[in-house]
Design a protein around this motif. Structure first.
Motif, PDB file in Angstrom:
ATOM      1  N   LEU A  41       8.804  -9.004 -11.594  1.00  0.00           N
ATOM      2  CA  LEU A  41       7.802  -9.496 -12.546  1.00  0.00           C
ATOM      3  C   LEU A  41       7.353  -8.332 -13.416  1.00  0.00           C
ATOM      4  O   LEU A  41       6.821  -7.340 -12.913  1.00  0.00           O
ATOM      5  N   LEU A  42       7.597  -8.444 -14.716  1.00  0.00           N
ATOM      6  CA  LEU A  42       7.115  -7.421 -15.651  1.00  0.00           C
ATOM      7  C   LEU A  42       5.699  -7.775 -16.081  1.00  0.00           C
ATOM      8  O   LEU A  42       5.468  -8.874 -16.609  1.00  0.00           O
ATOM      9  N   VAL A  43       4.780  -6.876 -15.856  1.00  0.00           N
ATOM     10  CA  VAL A  43       3.404  -7.063 -16.327  1.00  0.00           C
ATOM     11  C   VAL A  43       3.248  -6.203 -17.575  1.00  0.00           C
ATOM     12  O   VAL A  43       3.180  -4.971 -17.498  1.00  0.00           O
ATOM     13  N   VAL A  44       3.268  -6.872 -18.713  1.00  0.00           N
ATOM     14  CA  VAL A  44       3.284  -6.190 -20.010  1.00  0.00           C
ATOM     15  C   VAL A  44       1.847  -6.022 -20.496  1.00  0.00           C
ATOM     16  O   VAL A  44       1.097  -6.996 -20.580  1.00  0.00           O
ATOM     17  N   ALA A  53       8.708  -3.619 -24.126  1.00  0.00           N
ATOM     18  CA  ALA A  53       9.038  -4.605 -23.080  1.00  0.00           C
ATOM     19  C   ALA A  53      10.176  -5.524 -23.532  1.00  0.00           C
ATOM     20  O   ALA A  53      11.077  -5.848 -22.748  1.00  0.00           O
ATOM     21  N   ALA A  54      10.130  -5.924 -24.793  1.00  0.00           N
ATOM     22  CA  ALA A  54      11.173  -6.824 -25.319  1.00  0.00           C
ATOM     23  C   ALA A  54      12.544  -6.150 -25.269  1.00  0.00           C
ATOM     24  O   ALA A  54      13.550  -6.779 -24.936  1.00  0.00           O
ATOM     25  N   ASP A  55      12.576  -4.869 -25.575  1.00  0.00           N
ATOM     26  CA  ASP A  55      13.840  -4.126 -25.537  1.00  0.00           C
ATOM     27  C   ASP A  55      14.280  -3.840 -24.108  1.00  0.00           C
ATOM     28  O   ASP A  55      15.458  -3.949 -23.772  1.00  0.00           O
ATOM     29  N   ILE A  66       8.040 -12.568 -16.910  1.00  0.00           N
ATOM     30  CA  ILE A  66       7.054 -11.686 -17.553  1.00  0.00           C
ATOM     31  C   ILE A  66       5.689 -12.357 -17.606  1.00  0.00           C
ATOM     32  O   ILE A  66       5.575 -13.588 -17.638  1.00  0.00           O
ATOM     33  N   ASP A  67       4.681 -11.537 -17.592  1.00  0.00           N
ATOM     34  CA  ASP A  67       3.321 -12.004 -17.836  1.00  0.00           C
ATOM     35  C   ASP A  67       2.594 -10.865 -18.546  1.00  0.00           C
ATOM     36  O   ASP A  67       3.114  -9.746 -18.629  1.00  0.00           O
ATOM     37  N   THR A 131       6.457   3.561 -18.068  1.00  0.00           N
ATOM     38  CA  THR A 131       5.848   3.850 -19.369  1.00  0.00           C
ATOM     39  C   THR A 131       6.893   4.432 -20.306  1.00  0.00           C
ATOM     40  O   THR A 131       7.757   5.201 -19.878  1.00  0.00           O
ATOM     41  N   PHE A 132       6.822   4.038 -21.553  1.00  0.00           N
ATOM     42  CA  PHE A 132       7.778   4.573 -22.518  1.00  0.00           C
ATOM     43  C   PHE A 132       7.474   6.040 -22.791  1.00  0.00           C
ATOM     44  O   PHE A 132       8.361   6.888 -22.779  1.00  0.00           O
ATOM     45  N   LEU A 133       6.190   6.354 -23.003  1.00  0.00           N
ATOM     46  CA  LEU A 133       5.799   7.725 -23.316  1.00  0.00           C
ATOM     47  C   LEU A 133       4.772   8.247 -22.323  1.00  0.00           C
ATOM     48  O   LEU A 133       3.984   7.472 -21.771  1.00  0.00           O
TER      49      LEU A 133
END
Ligand code: IMP
Ligand code: MG
Length: 183
Positions: A41-44, A53-55, A66-67, A131-133
């Motif tokens: 489950l992705l918690v965005v 998240a989309a990528d 996803i939620d 985290t991306f960054l």
């Protein structure tokens, strides 16, 4: 009509589109390897993380749901306070699930520390953070972050979902915002 070109507010491109793709591929490879095909489950965390998240999700190979959660950071400035306020909570019951929090950037660590604690209290099977960054120099609160796309210096960045006053989220790269824009 006044037409303001968004790229003109950028001092320097820090991570270009090609580097973004490379970062996404390596993050996804690690996540795919670690979860061995178990559902995730992705918690965005809205709004900044939606582009990332989309990528990311399109590179994941296990069954993914996803939620969304949204926290408010008191004001529109360029740093966060020590409090978080949940503006939008999950619809999903996380009990027994593998949860991966997807965040755009970790700065002080306050937001993710509180969120991880909150989600953990709901008894999921696991909670990790992607985290991306990451701006390690800015850390105030210790929090374990399992997946970091890129570490960056202490500069205010926008683009690829990240904003300043709700602007610049649509830039296709990560750029350092000109100081004149916010000083
Ligand atoms: P923290 O609680 O200080 O770790 O705050 C993280 C949040 O602050 C991120 O989700 C962003 O919304 C925001 N933030 C921190 N640094 C930046 C930045 O350089 N650009 C845009 N938003 C940032
Ligand atoms: Mg954010």
């Amino acid at each position: 009509m006044i037409c303001k070109e968004i790229h003109q507010d950028i001092e320097q491109v820090l991570i270009d589109e090609q580097e973004i793709v490379y970062t996404l591929d390596s993050l996804a490879a690690r996540i795919n390897r670690d979860y061995h095909g178990e559902p995730l489950l992705l918690v965005v965390i809205l709004k900044g993380s939606m582009v990332f998240a989309a990528d990311l999700m399109r590179r994941l190979e296990m069954p993914v749901s996803i939620d969304f959660m949204q926290t408010s950071s008191y004001g529109s400035g360029s740093s966060s306070s020590g409090f978080i306020n949940i503006k939008r909570d999950l619809e999903t019951d996380v009990r027994g699930k593998n949860v991966l929090i997807v965040e755009d950037i970790i700065d002080s660590g306050n937001t993710l520390h509180k969120l991880k604690e909150l989600l953990r209290s709901r008894k999921p099977k696991s909670v990790k953070i992607c985290t991306f960054l990451d701006k390690p120099e800015r850390r105030v609160t210790d929090v374990e972050v399992e997946y970091v796309g890129r570490q960056i210096p202490d500069e205010f960045v926008v683009g690829y979902g990240l904003d300043y006053n709700e602007q610049h989220r649509n830039l296709p790269y990560i750029g350092i915002l000109k100081r004149s824009v916010y000083e």
